[in-house]
Motif scaffolding. Structure first.
Motif, PDB file in Angstrom:
ATOM      1  N   LEU A 157       0.849  -1.190   0.000  1.00  0.00           N
ATOM      2  CA  LEU A 157       0.000   0.000   0.000  1.00  0.00           C
ATOM      3  C   LEU A 157       0.886   1.243   0.000  1.00  0.00           C
ATOM      4  N   ASP A 158       0.852   2.012  -1.089  1.00  0.00           N
ATOM      5  CA  ASP A 158       1.732   3.169  -1.234  1.00  0.00           C
ATOM      6  C   ASP A 158       0.962   4.465  -0.960  1.00  0.00           C
ATOM      7  N   GLU A 159       1.027   4.940   0.275  1.00  0.00           N
ATOM      8  CA  GLU A 159       0.344   6.157   0.720  1.00  0.00           C
ATOM      9  C   GLU A 159      -1.094   6.227   0.203  1.00  0.00           C
ATOM     10  N   PRO A 160      -1.902   5.188   0.434  1.00  0.00           N
ATOM     11  CA  PRO A 160      -3.237   5.144  -0.163  1.00  0.00           C
ATOM     12  C   PRO A 160      -4.228   6.132   0.450  1.00  0.00           C
ATOM     13  N   LEU A 161      -3.886   6.738   1.589  1.00  0.00           N
ATOM     14  CA  LEU A 161      -4.850   7.584   2.288  1.00  0.00           C
ATOM     15  C   LEU A 161      -4.501   9.068   2.238  1.00  0.00           C
ATOM     16  N   SER A 162      -3.367   9.412   1.657  1.00  0.00           N
ATOM     17  CA  SER A 162      -2.868  10.787   1.779  1.00  0.00           C
ATOM     18  C   SER A 162      -3.730  11.815   1.045  1.00  0.00           C
ATOM     19  N   ALA A 163      -4.504  11.391   0.040  1.00  0.00           N
ATOM     20  CA  ALA A 163      -5.322  12.341  -0.715  1.00  0.00           C
ATOM     21  C   ALA A 163      -6.717  12.521  -0.118  1.00  0.00           C
ATOM     22  N   LEU A 164      -7.006  11.827   0.984  1.00  0.00           N
ATOM     23  CA  LEU A 164      -8.340  11.847   1.573  1.00  0.00           C
ATOM     24  C   LEU A 164      -8.409  12.810   2.752  1.00  0.00           C
ATOM     25  N   ASP A 165      -9.619  13.288   3.066  1.00  0.00           N
ATOM     26  CA  ASP A 165      -9.758  14.177   4.213  1.00  0.00           C
ATOM     27  C   ASP A 165      -9.624  13.376   5.509  1.00  0.00           C
ATOM     28  N   ALA A 166      -9.421  14.098   6.619  1.00  0.00           N
ATOM     29  CA  ALA A 166      -9.043  13.460   7.889  1.00  0.00           C
ATOM     30  C   ALA A 166     -10.072  12.443   8.366  1.00  0.00           C
ATOM     31  N   ARG A 167     -11.362  12.766   8.259  1.00  0.00           N
ATOM     32  CA  ARG A 167     -12.401  11.854   8.771  1.00  0.00           C
ATOM     33  C   ARG A 167     -12.423  10.556   7.978  1.00  0.00           C
ATOM     34  N   ILE A 168     -12.388  10.675   6.642  1.00  0.00           N
ATOM     35  CA  ILE A 168     -12.398   9.487   5.787  1.00  0.00           C
ATOM     36  C   ILE A 168     -11.122   8.685   5.984  1.00  0.00           C
ATOM     37  N   ARG A 169      -9.999   9.391   6.134  1.00  0.00           N
ATOM     38  CA  ARG A 169      -8.705   8.723   6.302  1.00  0.00           C
ATOM     39  C   ARG A 169      -8.702   7.858   7.560  1.00  0.00           C
ATOM     40  N   LYS A 170      -9.228   8.402   8.651  1.00  0.00           N
ATOM     41  CA  LYS A 170      -9.263   7.647   9.904  1.00  0.00           C
ATOM     42  C   LYS A 170     -10.139   6.410   9.777  1.00  0.00           C
ATOM     43  N   HIS A 171     -11.313   6.565   9.168  1.00  0.00           N
ATOM     44  CA  HIS A 171     -12.218   5.417   9.013  1.00  0.00           C
ATOM     45  C   HIS A 171     -11.591   4.347   8.124  1.00  0.00           C
ATOM     46  N   LEU A 172     -10.954   4.776   7.026  1.00  0.00           N
ATOM     47  CA  LEU A 172     -10.420   3.812   6.071  1.00  0.00           C
ATOM     48  C   LEU A 172      -9.208   3.078   6.627  1.00  0.00           C
ATOM     49  N   ARG A 173      -8.384   3.766   7.415  1.00  0.00           N
ATOM     50  CA  ARG A 173      -7.232   3.061   7.988  1.00  0.00           C
ATOM     51  C   ARG A 173      -7.691   2.000   8.990  1.00  0.00           C
ATOM     52  N   GLU A 174      -8.753   2.278   9.718  1.00  0.00           N
ATOM     53  CA  GLU A 174      -9.312   1.268  10.625  1.00  0.00           C
ATOM     54  C   GLU A 174      -9.852   0.087   9.826  1.00  0.00           C
ATOM     55  N   GLN A 175     -10.498   0.382   8.705  1.00  0.00           N
ATOM     56  CA  GLN A 175     -11.068  -0.673   7.870  1.00  0.00           C
ATOM     57  C   GLN A 175      -9.969  -1.529   7.238  1.00  0.00           C
ATOM     58  N   ILE A 176      -8.920  -0.886   6.752  1.00  0.00           N
ATOM     59  CA  ILE A 176      -7.802  -1.622   6.150  1.00  0.00           C
ATOM     60  C   ILE A 176      -7.162  -2.540   7.169  1.00  0.00           C
ATOM     61  N   ARG A 177      -6.943  -2.033   8.371  1.00  0.00           N
ATOM     62  CA  ARG A 177      -6.315  -2.848   9.423  1.00  0.00           C
ATOM     63  C   ARG A 177      -7.202  -4.035   9.795  1.00  0.00           C
ATOM     64  N   ALA A 178      -8.510  -3.805   9.895  1.00  0.00           N
ATOM     65  CA  ALA A 178      -9.426  -4.885  10.256  1.00  0.00           C
ATOM     66  C   ALA A 178      -9.446  -5.971   9.179  1.00  0.00           C
ATOM     67  N   ILE A 179      -9.456  -5.559   7.914  1.00  0.00           N
ATOM     68  CA  ILE A 179      -9.456  -6.522   6.804  1.00  0.00           C
ATOM     69  C   ILE A 179      -8.140  -7.301   6.788  1.00  0.00           C
ATOM     70  N   GLN A 180      -7.039  -6.596   6.980  1.00  0.00           N
ATOM     71  CA  GLN A 180      -5.723  -7.251   6.989  1.00  0.00           C
ATOM     72  C   GLN A 180      -5.651  -8.320   8.074  1.00  0.00           C
ATOM     73  N   GLN A 181      -6.177  -8.007   9.256  1.00  0.00           N
ATOM     74  CA  GLN A 181      -6.152  -8.967  10.353  1.00  0.00           C
ATOM     75  C   GLN A 181      -7.107 -10.129  10.098  1.00  0.00           C
ATOM     76  N   GLU A 182      -8.267  -9.833   9.526  1.00  0.00           N
ATOM     77  CA  GLU A 182      -9.233 -10.894   9.234  1.00  0.00           C
ATOM     78  C   GLU A 182      -8.674 -11.905   8.237  1.00  0.00           C
ATOM     79  N   LEU A 183      -7.945 -11.386   7.230  1.00  0.00           N
ATOM     80  CA  LEU A 183      -7.395 -12.259   6.191  1.00  0.00           C
ATOM     81  C   LEU A 183      -5.998 -12.778   6.544  1.00  0.00           C
TER      82      LEU A 183
END
Length: 329
Positions: A157-183
């Motif tokens: 993942l190459d800086e996939p969140l840097s172009a997003l606003d702070a609220r979306i960035r926080k939600h998406l990083r939590e989602q990415i981490r949860a998916i990574q752990q699930e898989l």
């Protein structure tokens, strides 16, 4: 046995080095972050692992096999970029299925896997939308789904969140981490954002000028920086040379010290007196700049209520936790 092993990796463009003698290992299922300032070589290192950029020497081992001689298509690696790189003429379902089509996966199996991964990234209701009809966060989830659907052995993942606003960035990083752990998916994440690194990673590799200067979990990097660069990049440390440290603590100090802003507490009476020069409100934290014994210190205090805010010019006393004094190179 390590799942990923990078050995003596070197990359340069002509006489200009990007990085050299890069060595690290990653266990299966680990989430690793390459953290560092722009130009330190972290994105180039990621592209070398993906096969998008050639290396000059060294090995990149994945599950016991050297990837360096292989083309990107044969490395079994998924990659998500900062730019979503979606096909504008394809809807969500078609974009996600593209990699399966390249792998010549059958239609029925493809439909099943696309449906599974769209559910995983919570995009099932948007399957028929096109990129221009979606938000940046939704497009980035499509890009993530497209990488996951091929079931890669390694996700980059190459800086996939840097172009997003702070609220979306926080939600998406939590989602990415949860998916990574699930898989249980082995993942390497590149960012220059220390908060992302500290909250998402099993381990962090801190890079500077083409070198990994420190590695470890978030706690060890934050509380025990190895040098001034690490202390300056992770957190907002007070960096004091030996002369200023000796003056502040009123005892001989032979080396440079790093002091975390939150390890200094304030009161109205005490031995070490100072004066508030300025303050900044950082949401749940009030950051003061305080002059004490001719040394300016940054002090972070929890913002509990409006009455906690002390005015500029206020005389205060400081107490420094001796356990938080860190010698740095």
């Amino acid at each position: 046995m390590s799942f990923v092993s990078v050995e003596q990796l070197e990359k340069h463009y002509g006489a200009t080095p990007v990085f050299s003698d890069i060595n690290f290992t990653i266990a299966r299922g680990e989430f690793i972050t390459l953290l560092g300032p722009s130009g330190c070589g972290k994105s180039t290192l990621l592209r070398c692992i993906a096969g998008l950029t050639s290396v000059n020497s060294g090995k990149i081992m994945l599950d016991g096999h050297d990837l360096v001689p292989l083309s990107p298509q044969k490395r079994d690696i998924g990659m998500v970029f900062q730019s979503y790189a979606l096909f504008p003429n394809m809807n969500v379902e078609q974009n996600v299925a593209f990699g399966l089509r390249m792998q010549k996966v059958g239609a029925e199996e493809s439909r099943k896997r696309v449906a599974e991964v769209l559910a995983l990234v919570e995009l099932t209701p948007l399957a028929n939308r096109y990129p221009h009809q979606m938000s940046g966060g939704q497009c980035q989830r499509v890009a993530l789904a497209r990488s996951l659907v091929t079931r890669p052995r390694l996700l980059l993942l190459d800086e996939p969140l840097s172009a997003l606003d702070a609220r979306i960035r926080k939600h998406l990083r939590e989602q990415i981490r949860a998916i990574q752990q699930e898989l249980n998916l082995t993942t390497i994440f590149v960012t220059h954002d220390q908060e992302e690194a500290l909250t998402m990673s099993d381990r962090i590799f801190l890079m500077n000028q083409g070198k990994i200067v420190q590695s470890g979990d978030a706690q060890s990097l934050y509380t025990a920086p190895v040098d001034a660069f690490a202390a300056g990049f992770i957190g907002s440390y007070n960096l004091l040379d030996a002369e200023r440290a000796s003056k502040l603590l009123q005892r001989p100090i032979a080396s440079r010290l790093a002091i975390r802003p939150e390890s200094i507490s304030l009161s109205l009476t005490g031995e070490l007196e100072g004066e508030i020069r300025s303050h900044s409100l950082l949401g749940n934290v009030i950051r003061y700049r305080i002059m004490a014994r001719e040394v300016e210190l940054v002090v972070d205090v929890l913002n509990r209520s409006a009455s906690d805010l002390l005015p500029n010019g206020q005389r205060v006393s400081l107490s420094i936790d001796p356990e938080a004094l860190c010698e740095v190179a």
